[in-house]
Design an enzyme around this catalytic site. Structure first.
Site: not given
Ligand SMILES: [Zn+2]
Lengths: 141, 303
Positions: B51-52, B80, B101, B129
């Site tokens: 969604r974001t 990693k 994100r 956020h």
């Protein structure tokens, strides 16, 4: 009890009684070649007890680290047997590489090369927070 | 301002100009269709949040820009390979702005320190956020015409829901707002928010576990009780169904109530409520795109 005065060096005065060994360890004073005197439980003229550390050489000390551990310390620089500089420590705005962030969700937990940086968020209560995740520092080093 | 890491990076004036810009985009979409021509947005998603990511991508495309980036299937791969700093430096050579994100708190801040281009925090774990908060503010502003003198109800997970915390903090900056905090005992707002924000600024609020105050609310912000915030499955199962909004409960609410939810929802809002004119959560999604458009323009220094 008397200990020889130093000619050129540093005197850390008004250390909170009992904290001198911790400071000795964190400043890595055991690695010095010069003489270092630790005086514990001295009577303070301000009242109560204090510790004192005398270092017989003008070494570089990270005052932010020292201020974080014990903000009540007075740092005296001695030259030719005279105190030529007196500095009252206070809690530093920012400390780097001293406090470890213990939040497992913090980016510092997976990126080893990041230095752990904390900023003073509440001077009155001496509260530091991780700049990355804002987690409160626990007061132990 | 180069980056947006936390909503507190924005002053009240900057917030106001972002909202104004978003409103102008809504009214004159054609004027903005080519504003970001030949500009590229990199979406660096170290954990999936479709969604974001789509909201950021739609925003950039609507400004006439283009997009590139990645979305990791699972968060373990974030540990990693290349460091966040190195990735940010590399991407700075390809793109004009980054939306990141990351499952770890503070990662976008690390990226911002290394990147030579603006970095937008698109969510760092349960920490910040800011674009969600911007979305919420625009929704309130569009629906009620103001951000002050409102009684705002929050319901559900008020303990772990960062969206709730930062919206409360943001709304405390405007005059005359008060809060009704509806949650089970286990999911009340954290102490720092109660003491450090509400009490400190003498903001009126009520903590309750029932719906008695529904008739007074101007805004009702529902939240999802997230499984990943719980250490134990039994607690999650016991609490997730406690506070569900039904058409029945809305009978006593004001006609102009604004029902919000950051989405996705599980079952905390009954489907029947979707038909209610007061349900604004899908409109909220649209507002998210406009607000991100305004933000991208601001950070790129485009009028
Ligand atoms: Zn941290």
């Amino acid at each position: 009890m008397t200990i020889d005065s130093i000619k050129n060096g540093i005197v850390l005065d008004h250390i909170t009684s009992g904290k001198s060994m911790e400071i000795y360890r964190i400043l890595e004073l055991s690695k010095l070649d010069c003489s270092v005197a630790i005086i514990k439980n001295a009577v303070s003229r301000r009242g109560g007890r204090k510790d004192i550390i005398k270092i017989d050489s003008e070494i570089d000390i990270n005052l932010d680290v020292l201020g974080y551990i014990d903000p009540g310390i007075t740092v005296n620089i001695v030259r030719d047997g005279q105190i030529c500089q007196k500095r009252q420590l206070e809690l530093p705005e920012r400390v780097s590489g001293v406090i470890k962030c213990k939040n497992p969700r913090c980016i510092t937990s997976i990126e080893q090369e990041l230095s752990h940086v904390f900023e003073l968020s509440d001077r009155e209560n001496g509260i530091y927070r991780c700049v990355y995740c804002e987690t409160k520092a626990e007061h132990e080093i | 301002m180069k980056d947006l890491i936390s909503i507190t990076d924005l002053s009240v004036d900057e917030l106001e100009s972002l909202i104004k810009k978003a409103m102008d985009i809504i009214d004159n979409p054609d004027e903005y269709a080519e504003k970001c021509k030949r500009k590229k947005l990199a979406t660096l998603f170290y954990e999936p949040s479709t969604r974001t990511r789509l909201s950021f991508e739609a925003a950039m495309l609507e400004l006439g820009g283009s997009i590139l980036g990645f979305s990791e299937a699972n968060s373990s791969s974030a540990s990693k390979g290349e460091s966040v700093s190195d990735t940010a430096k590399t991407i700075s050579c390809y793109a004009d702005i980054i939306a990141m994100r990351h499952p770890k708190e503070g990662a976008p801040m690390v990226a911002a320190g290394a990147a030579s281009i603006p970095v937008i925090n698109a969510g760092d774990g349960g920490h910040n956020h800011p674009t969600q908060t911007l979305t919420d503010l625009l929704t309130i502003y569009r629906e009620r015409g103001r951000l002050s003198n409102l009684k705002i109800g929050f319901c559900g997970d008020l303990k772990f829901g960062r969206t709730v915390h930062s919206l409360i903090e943001a709304m405390c900056r405007y005059e005359g707002n008060s809060f009704v905090l509806i949650s089970p005992d286990e999911l009340k707002i954290p102490g720092y928010l109660r003491a450090g924000v509400l009490d400190k600024n003498k903001i009126p609020y009520l903590e309750t576990d029932n719906w008695d105050n529904m008739p007074e609310l101007d805004i009702l912000y529902m939240t999802r009780v997230q499984r990943e915030r719980f250490f134990n499955e039994a607690d999650y199962l016991r609490l997730k169904d406690v506070f569900i909004l039904t058409a029945d409960k809305l009978m006593s609410a004001k006609d102009e109530l604004v029902i919000m939810h950051p989405l996705p929802r599980v079952n905390e809002i009954e489907r029947a409520v979707d038909e209610d004119e007061r349900a604004c959560y899908f409109e909220q999604v649209r507002n998210g795109k406009y607000m991100r458009m305004a933000l991208i323009l601001m950070l790129l220094g485009i009028e």
